[in-house]
Design a protein around this motif. Sequence first.
Motif, mmCIF file in Angstrom:
data_model
loop_
_atom_site.group_PDB
_atom_site.id
_atom_site.type_symbol
_atom_site.label_atom_id
_atom_site.label_comp_id
_atom_site.label_asym_id
_atom_site.label_seq_id
_atom_site.Cartn_x
_atom_site.Cartn_y
_atom_site.Cartn_z
ATOM 1 N N ALA A 159 1.638 -4.188 -9.265
ATOM 2 C CA ALA A 159 2.170 -4.990 -8.153
ATOM 3 C C ALA A 159 2.413 -4.065 -6.962
ATOM 4 N N PRO A 160 1.514 -4.067 -5.979
ATOM 5 C CA PRO A 160 1.673 -3.155 -4.840
ATOM 6 C C PRO A 160 2.899 -3.452 -3.987
ATOM 7 N N ASN A 161 3.459 -4.645 -4.101
ATOM 8 C CA ASN A 161 4.646 -4.981 -3.300
ATOM 9 C C ASN A 161 5.951 -4.735 -4.057
ATOM 10 N N ALA A 162 5.880 -4.149 -5.252
ATOM 11 C CA ALA A 162 7.091 -3.834 -6.017
ATOM 12 C C ALA A 162 7.867 -2.720 -5.313
ATOM 13 N N PRO A 163 9.193 -2.772 -5.358
ATOM 14 C CA PRO A 163 9.993 -1.753 -4.664
ATOM 15 C C PRO A 163 9.727 -0.330 -5.151
#
Length: 112
Positions: A95-99
């Motif tokens: 997930a590239p948008n994970a923190p």
Amino acid sequence: MVVAVLRNGTVALVALDGDSYLLPEGTHRWAFHWDDLYVGERAREPDTPEPKYVAGFSKRGRKVVQHAVLPGTGKAVCSSPVRPLPFCRWSMPFAPNAPRACPRCVRLVGDS
């Protein structure tokens, strides 16, 4: 599809459709209690392709970083040594948008 009735009619042996990588341990047949089943119209099979990258994790101290890993390898696209967390031969997609996503992996995956 119910393929057998077991335990005096209280349990149904159900055959699941789909590719093995979508099913836990690749098991196609599961036993369910009749009360836990809803028998209705046939559901449409969703299009769920195998993910291009799975998540791998590295840890330094208390900091955990999520990396993009090509399935079947143990190295992140940023060349960091990582450990994918396979569960029943299934891995979580990256997930590239994970923190906690590795910024270098996000950049490299976005460029491909």
